[in-house]
Motif scaffolding. Structure first.
Motif, PDB file in Angstrom:
ATOM      1  N   VAL A 114       9.852  -2.025  -8.275  1.00 62.78           N
ATOM      2  CA  VAL A 114       8.441  -2.343  -8.504  1.00 62.78           C
ATOM      3  C   VAL A 114       7.735  -2.621  -7.180  1.00 62.78           C
ATOM      4  CG1 VAL A 114       6.867  -4.063  -9.489  1.00 62.78           C
ATOM      5  CG2 VAL A 114       8.740  -3.142 -10.872  1.00 62.78           C
ATOM      6  N   VAL A 115       8.392  -3.354  -6.276  1.00 58.39           N
ATOM      7  CA  VAL A 115       7.798  -3.638  -4.967  1.00 58.39           C
ATOM      8  C   VAL A 115       7.537  -2.334  -4.212  1.00 58.39           C
ATOM      9  CG1 VAL A 115       8.236  -4.664  -2.705  1.00 58.39           C
ATOM     10  CG2 VAL A 115       8.758  -5.956  -4.777  1.00 58.39           C
ATOM     11  N   ARG A 116       8.514  -1.458  -4.189  1.00 58.28           N
ATOM     12  CA  ARG A 116       8.342  -0.197  -3.462  1.00 58.28           C
ATOM     13  C   ARG A 116       7.303   0.697  -4.131  1.00 58.28           C
ATOM     14  NH1 ARG A 116      14.168  -1.095  -2.787  1.00 58.28           N
ATOM     15  NH2 ARG A 116      14.491  -1.634  -0.590  1.00 58.28           N
ATOM     16  N   ASP A 117       7.278   0.716  -5.452  1.00 58.79           N
ATOM     17  CA  ASP A 117       6.282   1.532  -6.163  1.00 58.79           C
ATOM     18  C   ASP A 117       4.867   1.028  -5.881  1.00 58.79           C
ATOM     19  OD1 ASP A 117       8.298   3.074  -7.199  1.00 58.79           O
ATOM     20  OD2 ASP A 117       8.217   2.216  -9.223  1.00 58.79           O
ATOM     21  N   ALA A 118       4.714  -0.283  -5.777  1.00 56.60           N
ATOM     22  CA  ALA A 118       3.389  -0.840  -5.483  1.00 56.60           C
ATOM     23  C   ALA A 118       2.926  -0.418  -4.097  1.00 56.60           C
ATOM     24  CB  ALA A 118       3.426  -2.363  -5.603  1.00 56.60           C
ATOM     25  N   HIS A 119       3.820  -0.450  -3.131  1.00 58.39           N
ATOM     26  CA  HIS A 119       3.456  -0.024  -1.777  1.00 58.39           C
ATOM     27  C   HIS A 119       3.102   1.461  -1.748  1.00 58.39           C
ATOM     28  CE1 HIS A 119       5.222  -3.888  -0.658  1.00 58.39           C
ATOM     29  NE2 HIS A 119       4.712  -3.724   0.551  1.00 58.39           N
ATOM     30  N   ALA A 120       3.853   2.257  -2.494  1.00 63.56           N
ATOM     31  CA  ALA A 120       3.559   3.690  -2.543  1.00 63.56           C
ATOM     32  C   ALA A 120       2.214   3.940  -3.202  1.00 63.56           C
ATOM     33  CB  ALA A 120       4.673   4.418  -3.299  1.00 63.56           C
ATOM     34  N   ALA A 121       1.907   3.200  -4.267  1.00 61.73           N
ATOM     35  CA  ALA A 121       0.631   3.379  -4.961  1.00 61.73           C
ATOM     36  C   ALA A 121      -0.548   3.048  -4.055  1.00 61.73           C
ATOM     37  CB  ALA A 121       0.592   2.502  -6.214  1.00 61.73           C
ATOM     38  N   LEU A 122      -0.355   2.078  -3.173  1.00 65.53           N
ATOM     39  CA  LEU A 122      -1.404   1.690  -2.237  1.00 65.53           C
ATOM     40  C   LEU A 122      -1.375   2.518  -0.955  1.00 65.53           C
ATOM     41  CD1 LEU A 122      -1.011  -2.154  -2.704  1.00 65.53           C
ATOM     42  CD2 LEU A 122      -3.033  -0.825  -3.344  1.00 65.53           C
ATOM     43  N   ASP A 123      -0.406   3.436  -0.852  1.00 66.87           N
ATOM     44  CA  ASP A 123      -0.209   4.254   0.351  1.00 66.87           C
ATOM     45  C   ASP A 123      -0.060   3.360   1.577  1.00 66.87           C
ATOM     46  OD1 ASP A 123       0.160   6.652   1.707  1.00 66.87           O
ATOM     47  OD2 ASP A 123      -1.964   6.868   2.179  1.00 66.87           O
ATOM     48  N   PHE A 124       0.686   2.282   1.413  1.00 65.00           N
ATOM     49  CA  PHE A 124       0.928   1.344   2.508  1.00 65.00           C
ATOM     50  C   PHE A 124       2.157   1.812   3.264  1.00 65.00           C
ATOM     51  CE2 PHE A 124      -0.519  -2.947   3.797  1.00 65.00           C
ATOM     52  CZ  PHE A 124       0.323  -3.113   4.877  1.00 65.00           C
ATOM     53  N   ARG A 125       1.965   2.405   4.435  1.00 68.24           N
ATOM     54  CA  ARG A 125       3.054   3.048   5.152  1.00 68.24           C
ATOM     55  C   ARG A 125       3.473   2.315   6.428  1.00 68.24           C
ATOM     56  NH1 ARG A 125       4.901   7.431   3.508  1.00 68.24           N
ATOM     57  NH2 ARG A 125       5.752   7.959   5.565  1.00 68.24           N
ATOM     58  N   ASN A 126       2.599   1.494   6.984  1.00 63.40           N
ATOM     59  CA  ASN A 126       2.948   0.766   8.210  1.00 63.40           C
ATOM     60  C   ASN A 126       2.248  -0.596   8.215  1.00 63.40           C
ATOM     61  OD1 ASN A 126       4.525   2.655  10.167  1.00 63.40           O
ATOM     62  ND2 ASN A 126       2.856   3.944   9.403  1.00 63.40           N
ATOM     63  N   GLY A 127       3.019  -1.631   8.494  1.00 66.67           N
ATOM     64  CA  GLY A 127       2.428  -2.961   8.577  1.00 66.67           C
ATOM     65  C   GLY A 127       3.243  -3.985   7.817  1.00 66.67           C
ATOM     66  N   ASN A 128       2.595  -5.062   7.456  1.00 67.89           N
ATOM     67  CA  ASN A 128       3.262  -6.197   6.825  1.00 67.89           C
ATOM     68  C   ASN A 128       2.551  -6.580   5.540  1.00 67.89           C
ATOM     69  OD1 ASN A 128       5.069  -6.940   9.246  1.00 67.89           O
ATOM     70  ND2 ASN A 128       3.016  -6.773  10.118  1.00 67.89           N
ATOM     71  N   THR A 129       3.334  -6.994   4.554  1.00 66.40           N
ATOM     72  CA  THR A 129       2.745  -7.331   3.261  1.00 66.40           C
ATOM     73  C   THR A 129       3.335  -8.616   2.704  1.00 66.40           C
ATOM     74  OG1 THR A 129       4.378  -5.979   2.082  1.00 66.40           O
ATOM     75  CG2 THR A 129       2.269  -4.926   2.651  1.00 66.40           C
ATOM     76  N   HIS A 130       2.529  -9.241   1.876  1.00 67.38           N
ATOM     77  CA  HIS A 130       2.930 -10.427   1.118  1.00 67.38           C
ATOM     78  C   HIS A 130       2.534 -10.138  -0.329  1.00 67.38           C
ATOM     79  CE1 HIS A 130       3.572 -14.682   0.188  1.00 67.38           C
ATOM     80  NE2 HIS A 130       2.387 -14.711  -0.391  1.00 67.38           N
TER      81      HIS A 130
END
Length: 410
Positions: free
Chosen positions: A255-271
């Motif tokens: 779920v965490v990885r799918d959320a990042h993919a949905a947001l097209d978050f490819r570089n950086g830091n997330t909380h």
């Protein structure tokens, strides 16, 4: 400012924060990188870690980029980052314009704007609460009736649980809607709330801090969150367990990885904040920066993983290399006054009453301030404590003992 090795890459940091909450991030960063900070005020405690600083307002993308380009001409910048939610968009914009690693402005905005987050996650089928953006109390009533009570009312673009309130009954919606609409944002007298009405999902809440390098999501820290009782959702503490089974939970990690993919978050830091429900993990929000509330510090004390250093590595275009070198449990708890309109005279911890697991104590209130109980706002904390223990039960007991050692206006 400290003597520096000019061979170290230069990173640009947009603002720092309070010493108690951010020095643990800046110290290791300065061990591997030269750090130049943009700040609206003259730095103080930060000076020993900085290669340089520029006193400049960074409220807009344009003024931040202009200052960054001027610095870059003199000393090439390898990365841009911030720990400050209010500077996430500016950091992403500068990195994008300068061709440096970062999430990009579109993705950063999608994280900052919770309605955009919801729209993208829904399109990708990522589990999350139902959510409706509304413009009036009438629309809020219709959305709540459609979703079903209880509901959560929250501003779409704030942080730190500001203006977030649970509403259990239709007759209480007007008051909850007013809490969101009337929230005061420091330094933003022009702020206009765009509220969301969201499904209340029940379970226990966690946060997941990640470093993202070229689309590869590396989990650095998982914290279990404590919040105030309903109707408000103010965070009162967090616990990080190096042996937490969630660290290897395949469903959660997907779920965490799918959320990042949905947001097209490819570089950086997330909380990422997630509610663990009986139906599985559901995304509450994804923030484009490291967690606050000392969560990365808890991860460092519990596991040895330096989340702050990993975050700097990805900002500078380097793959993170986190190393777990211990198996402990660390927790933080924050404290408020017991009654509204309390005039602060003195706040301290009785050293003799603190448990042996105490790691750090800090006082956040000053004499002469008026403080209130937590009511849908982040501000008002008067003190906090961190502990390090062998087990979760020992950690919880130590936090309770430290709370009993707090003295307010004795």
């Amino acid at each position: 400012m400290s003597a520096v090795n000019q061979d170290k890459p230069l990173v640009l940091l947009l603002r720092s924060g309070d010493r108690e909450m951010r020095e643990y991030l800046l110290r290791p960063m300065a061990s591997r990188y030269r750090v130049h900070m943009f700040t609206g005020v003259q730095p103080t405690w930060e000076l020993e870690y900085l290669d340089g600083c520029t006193v400049v307002e960074t409220r807009t993308n344009e003024e931040t980029l202009a200052a960054a380009l001027a610095l870059h001409e003199k000393d090439p910048i390898s990365g841009v980052l911030t720990w400050d939610e209010a500077r996430v968009n500016q950091s992403a914009y500068v990195a994008e314009q300068m061709g440096l690693p970062g999430p990009g402005t579109v993705t950063a905005l999608a994280c900052r704007d919770k309605n955009q987050t919801r729209t993208r996650l829904a399109a990708a089928g990522v589990p999350q609460p139902a959510s409706v953006l509304v413009e009036s109390l009438e629309e809020a009533r219709a959305a709540a009736d459609q979703i079903g009570y209880p509901v959560i009312v929250k501003p779409s673009d704030l942080l730190l649980s500001m203006g977030v309130v649970r509403v259990d009954r239709a007759e209480d919606l007007a008051a909850g809607f007013a809490t969101a609409m009337e929230v005061e944002v420091p330094g933003r007298s022009d702020y206009v709330c765009r509220p969301l009405i969201e499904e209340f999902v029940e379970g226990y809440e966690i946060s997941v801090d990640c470093a993202v390098y070229d689309g590869e999501v590396t989990v650095l820290c998982i914290a279990r969150k404590q919040v105030t009782p309903p109707p408000y959702c103010v965070e009162t503490g967090h616990v990080v367990d190096a042996g937490d089974p969630l660290l290897t939970d395949a469903v959660l990690l997907r779920v965490v990885r799918d959320a990042h993919a949905a947001l097209d978050f490819r570089n950086g830091n997330t909380h990422t904040e997630i509610m663990m429900t009986a139906d599985g993990p559901k995304i509450i929000e994804v923030n484009g920066r490291l967690g606050g509330d000392l969560i990365p510090y808890l991860g460092l004390r519990a596991t040895g993983v330096d989340t702050g250093l990993a975050s700097t590595d990805v900002a500078a275009g380097r793959r993170p290399t986190p190393v777990v070198d211990r198996k402990l449990v660390s927790g933080v708890r924050f404290f408020w006054v017991a009654q509204d309109d309390t005039l602060i005279e003195r706040v301290f911890f009785d050293e003799d009453a603190l448990p042996p697991q105490t790691d750090m104590t800090f006082v956040l209130a000053r004499a002469g301030q008026i403080r209130h109980t937590p009511k849908g706002i982040y501000g008002g904390r008067i003190a906090g404590v961190t502990v390090v223990a062998e087990t979760v039960a020992e950690c919880d007991a130590a936090l309770d003992a430290a709370e009993a050692a707090l003295r307010v206006n004795p």
